[in-house]
Scaffold this active site. Structure first.
Site, PDB file in Angstrom:
ATOM      1  N   HIS A 271       0.817  -1.227   0.000  1.00  0.00           N
ATOM      2  CA  HIS A 271       0.000   0.000   0.000  1.00  0.00           C
ATOM      3  C   HIS A 271       0.845   1.270   0.000  1.00  0.00           C
ATOM      4  O   HIS A 271       0.924   1.939  -1.013  1.00  0.00           O
ATOM      5  CB  HIS A 271      -1.023   0.023   1.142  1.00  0.00           C
ATOM      6  CG  HIS A 271      -1.977  -1.121   1.095  1.00  0.00           C
ATOM      7  ND1 HIS A 271      -2.715  -1.420  -0.030  1.00  0.00           N
ATOM      8  CD2 HIS A 271      -2.293  -2.075   2.015  1.00  0.00           C
ATOM      9  CE1 HIS A 271      -3.450  -2.481   0.211  1.00  0.00           C
ATOM     10  NE2 HIS A 271      -3.216  -2.901   1.436  1.00  0.00           N
ATOM     11  N   ASP A 322      -5.120  -7.783  -3.957  1.00  0.00           N
ATOM     12  CA  ASP A 322      -5.492  -7.581  -2.561  1.00  0.00           C
ATOM     13  C   ASP A 322      -6.875  -8.161  -2.204  1.00  0.00           C
ATOM     14  O   ASP A 322      -7.003  -9.358  -1.985  1.00  0.00           O
ATOM     15  CB  ASP A 322      -5.404  -6.076  -2.241  1.00  0.00           C
ATOM     16  CG  ASP A 322      -5.473  -5.787  -0.754  1.00  0.00           C
ATOM     17  OD1 ASP A 322      -5.456  -6.726   0.053  1.00  0.00           O
ATOM     18  OD2 ASP A 322      -5.519  -4.599  -0.375  1.00  0.00           O
TER      19      ASP A 322
HETATM   20 ZN    ZN Z   1      -3.798  -6.734   2.114  1.00  0.00          ZN
END
Ligand code: ZN
Length: 456
Positions: A271, A322
């Protein structure tokens, strides 16, 4: 021996025509030739490209895609309200469910042009938090899914111990994830054993979940435990997370990693959507890979990664799906580039003077994804694994296109339906746009969805 001939291919030194690839034992590229007419005994394709790794996935979340778009009782929905729904959903999942969902996810990854599933695997235990008789039961099921789908697998068992930086116990929704460091090391060892029964290109790394979920001093133990494999960790995704880490450690998460973590190129931080400019520059220069998930980060309102500054500081990137709300290689890259344009009022934000946006991003995610996966891949080159995908040269989006414009048309005008074939370590798993076991994998998934029901 498999022989593939392509009208055009993107090699390490650029675009070449009439490319003949020979795949040898172990799924590696044995030889590479250019400017060849198509031999009769070779499999023929249009545009041949290196197939990247999908660097970050929580497979089970695929089954809740589309179930979290309602307003809850809170005035404002957020990542944290989404996380509560996710916890309620996973309470129902059995090992059988996890295996069938993972197979669907891996099949969709292959059909989207990814050759590898780097699975950030944290759902370990029974619903009451007790381990299964086999501590690595769930990891074994992810491996079983990979056997069905033929995807390259890098398993990252996840260490998740606390409910927050103050080391509070796990909440009721988190007890299926929990291990102290000792039991985690046992789980890691058991997971390594599972890989012995999988193809030789499968790999293992380690994953401290986040600075919220482990004791910070255990990060160094993970750096040892990774051996030659990768280490992945969620980092700086949410505002509240950054504030919590800063309150506990006196440093923001990226500052903590730079000061105490000794990050290198075999670290992949997922991220990184909440970084200050000097953190972006510092982490990029450390050599660590930024594991970006643009579709999920959009879905969860995480914020925008500073890709422009990251590349200015020679940073590496990998891309993952994800939450798996959408599994689309072209859409991930388009979303990443458009996020930069919307923020900066710019165009071609992530292009370089030499390479177009699409070419730069596909090559960057291939190189960074290979390190993040701990896998000998990332380019069409002799000695590397034959992780390949092909675009249909007859697609209307490619009419009149040459060189880098092929990739830009694929990413910005077309979509993954242009993909005709995908190979993972030479295994030809997608043909004519479809996974070769699609029917059976989808049937099992539909049965699983009937069992777990559609509501959260
Ligand atoms: Zn994750």
């Amino acid at each position: 021996m498999t022989r593939i001939w392509a009208e055009q291919a993107l090699l390490q030194d650029g675009w070449r025509k009439g490319v003949l690839v020979e795949i040898g034992a172990g799924g590696t590229i044995k030889s590479l030739a250019t400017d060849r007419p198509k031999p009769d005994d070779a499999y023929s394709t249009g545009i041949l490209l290196p197939a990247p790794a999908n660097a970050h996935s929580h497979a089970f979340q695929r089954a809740m895609a589309g179930l979290t778009e309602m307003r809850g009782p809170d005035a404002r929905d957020s990542f944290w309200t989404w996380r509560q729904l996710m916890y309620r959903f996973l309470e129902r999942l059995t090992p059988d469910h996890v295996e069938t969902i993972a197979a669907l996810v891996q099949m969709e990854m292959l059909e989207a042009g990814y050759a590898t599933n780097v699975e950030f695997h944290y759902l370990h235990h029974q619903p009451d938090g007790m381990p299964y008789d086999n501590l690595a039961e769930m990891a074994e099921r992810i491996g079983a899914a990979a056997e069905q789908t033929g995807i390259g697998l890098t398993l990252l068992p996840v260490h998740y111990q606390y409910g927050g930086c103050d080391q509070r116990p796990l909440g009721s929704g988190q007890i299926r994830f929990g291990n102290d460091m000792n039991r985690f090391e046992n789980l890691h060892a058991a997971t390594k054993e599972i890989l012995r029964n999988l193809p030789a290109d499968s790999a293992i790394g380690t994953a401290p979940h986040s600075l919220r979920a482990i004791a910070a001093e255990d990060f160094a133990r993970h750096m040892q435990l990774r051996g030659n494999g990768p280490l992945h960790m969620h980092l700086a995704e949410q505002k509240a997370e950054v504030a919590e880490v800063e309150a506990a450690h006196g440093l923001r998460p990226v500052e903590w990693v730079l000061r105490h973590g000794a990050p290198d190129e075999r670290c992949c931080f997922i991220h990184c959507t909440r970084m200050k400019p000097d953190e972006t520059a510092g982490l990029a220069r450390s050599g660590a890979v930024a594991g970006l998930c643009p579709i999920t980060e959009s879905s969860l309102g995480d914020g925008v990664f500073d890709g422009v500054r990251w590349f200015e500081n020679a940073g590496s990137i990998a891309i993952g799906s994800d939450s798996n709300i959408r599994i689309s290689l072209s859409e991930e890259l388009r979303t990443l580039e458009y996020s930069q344009r919307l923020r900066d009022h710019s165009r071609a934000a992530l292009a370089t003077p030499e390479k177009s946006t699409g070419r730069h991003l596909l090559e960057a995610m291939n190189t960074g994804g290979a390190t993040a996966a701990g896998r000998n891949c990332g380019a069409i080159a002799k000695g590397m694994l034959a992780d390949l995908f092909a675009l249909d040269a007859k697609s209307i989006h490619l009419a009149g296109r040459q060189g880098d414009a092929i990739l830009d048309s694929f990413i910005f005008a077309g979509d993954d339906r242009m993909i005709s074939d995908v190979w993972s370590a030479g295994r030809h798993m997608v043909q004519a746009g479809q996974h070769v076991n699609r029917g059976a994998i989808v049937r099992r998934y539909l049965h699983t969805m009937e069992e777990i029901g559609g509501a959260i």
